[in-house]
Scaffold this motif. Structure first.
Motif, short mmCIF file in Angstrom:
data_model
loop_
_atom_site.label_atom_id
_atom_site.label_comp_id
_atom_site.label_asym_id
_atom_site.label_seq_id
_atom_site.Cartn_x
_atom_site.Cartn_y
_atom_site.Cartn_z
N LEU A 133 0.83 -1.20 0.00
CA LEU A 133 0.00 0.00 0.00
C LEU A 133 0.87 1.26 0.00
CD1 LEU A 133 -2.75 -1.09 2.55
CD2 LEU A 133 -3.03 -0.78 0.08
N LYS A 134 1.93 1.23 0.77
CA LYS A 134 2.85 2.37 0.84
C LYS A 134 3.52 2.61 -0.52
CE LYS A 134 7.11 3.78 3.27
NZ LYS A 134 8.10 3.36 4.30
N VAL A 135 4.05 1.55 -1.11
CA VAL A 135 4.73 1.66 -2.40
C VAL A 135 3.76 2.13 -3.48
CG1 VAL A 135 5.74 0.27 -4.26
CG2 VAL A 135 6.58 0.01 -1.92
N SER A 136 2.57 1.55 -3.51
CA SER A 136 1.59 1.89 -4.53
C SER A 136 1.11 3.33 -4.39
CB SER A 136 0.39 0.94 -4.47
OG SER A 136 0.80 -0.39 -4.65
N PHE A 137 0.91 3.77 -3.16
CA PHE A 137 0.45 5.14 -2.92
C PHE A 137 1.47 6.16 -3.42
CE2 PHE A 137 0.59 8.93 -0.20
CZ PHE A 137 -0.68 9.44 -0.41
N TRP A 138 2.72 5.99 -3.03
CA TRP A 138 3.74 6.96 -3.41
C TRP A 138 4.09 6.85 -4.89
CZ3 TRP A 138 4.41 11.08 -0.82
CH2 TRP A 138 4.24 11.09 0.56
N ALA A 139 4.04 5.66 -5.44
CA ALA A 139 4.29 5.50 -6.88
C ALA A 139 3.24 6.24 -7.69
CB ALA A 139 4.29 4.02 -7.25
N THR A 140 1.99 6.11 -7.29
CA THR A 140 0.90 6.78 -8.01
C THR A 140 0.94 8.28 -7.81
OG1 THR A 140 -0.46 4.80 -7.66
CG2 THR A 140 -1.60 6.81 -8.36
N LEU A 141 1.12 8.71 -6.58
CA LEU A 141 1.13 10.15 -6.29
C LEU A 141 2.28 10.85 -6.99
CD1 LEU A 141 -0.22 12.42 -4.63
CD2 LEU A 141 1.41 11.92 -2.80
N ALA A 142 3.46 10.25 -6.97
CA ALA A 142 4.64 10.89 -7.55
C ALA A 142 4.55 10.97 -9.07
CB ALA A 142 5.90 10.12 -7.15
N SER A 143 3.89 9.99 -9.70
CA SER A 143 3.83 9.98 -11.17
C SER A 143 2.64 10.75 -11.73
CB SER A 143 3.77 8.53 -11.67
OG SER A 143 2.64 7.86 -11.16
#
Length: 231
Positions: free
Chosen positions: A17-27
């Motif tokens: 969840l942490k990885v997916s959240f930041w990956a989506t937000l940053a991109s």
């Protein structure tokens, strides 16, 4: 639920969840800009940019992960100078987020681009003829009409990040507590005797999270569409 999943499984879920959240937000900002450029602008190298954006969809994920390792590894072209600044991606959760962002980026851009191409340019031109500035037209007209596509692209990128395996394990390995997301945890559990039960639990969690994301996006998309139609 707390007792149903063990510490290792909870750790993998939380990290995913942490990885997916930041990956989506940053991109997301880059995704909106890239989609707008491909949909509206004409410039030299446009087709090359389009090809590079969609390249992760056709390349084997392991190849993408290896290219990330060559580029952002400690001795990579970008990894070495970034490491001197204290920014490290290889074998860190931030690297997993980077790999997930790159793999989900084409899906995000495509969804947003389709929503932009569906907007009637005459509406924007009408706003301009009434004296509205381009930024004002974009914020009050274009951006709201893009929202369903932005939402769809965000959900697709998040779902792709949750399920990313090949590029992640190649770039950042499978380190418990650091880079072991749900897919890599499932792989690890299936490699040991008796791990099928824990793997199945994570499969069910993955399906539930993905289904919840799809249902949520549909509900929000319908609400946004109804508000736009009512304006």
């Amino acid at each position: 639920m707390t007792d149903w999943l063990g510490p290792e499984e909870w750790q993998a879920v939380a990290l995913s969840l942490k990885v997916s959240f930041w990956a989506t937000l940053a991109s997301l900002p880059a995704g909106i800009l890239t989609a707008f450029a491909l949909a509206r602008w004409r410039f030299p190298g446009r087709e090359l940019l389009n090809g590079l954006v969609h390249l992760p969809l056709v390349l084997p994920p392991v190849v993408t992960g290896y290219l990330l390792l060559l580029t952002f590894g400690r001795n990579g072209a970008l990894g070495a100078p970034l490491a001197e600044l204290g920014i490290v991606f290889a074998f860190r959760w931030t690297g997993a987020a980077l790999a997930a962002a790159i793999m989900g980026f084409p899906l995000m851009v495509r969804a947003i681009r389709l929503s932009i191409e569906a907007i009637d340019v005459k509406l924007e031109q009408a706003g301009a003829t009434l004296g509205a500035s381009r930024p004002f037209v974009f914020l009050t007209l274009t951006l709201p009409l893009m929202l369903p596509g932005i939402l769809a692209g965000t959900i697709l990128a998040f779902a792709k990040a949750m399920g990313e395996f090949g590029a992640t394990i190649t770039f950042v390995s499978n380190i418990p507590g650091e880079t072991r997301t749900i897919p890599t945890a499932i792989y690890a559990f299936l490699q040991v005797p008796g791990g099928e039960s824990a793997a199945m639990k994570l499969v069910l969690v993955s399906v539930a999270i993905s289904m919840l994301a799809v249902l949520l996006s549909e509900a929000i998309g319908r609400r946004i569409a109804s508000r736009i139609e009512g304006v």
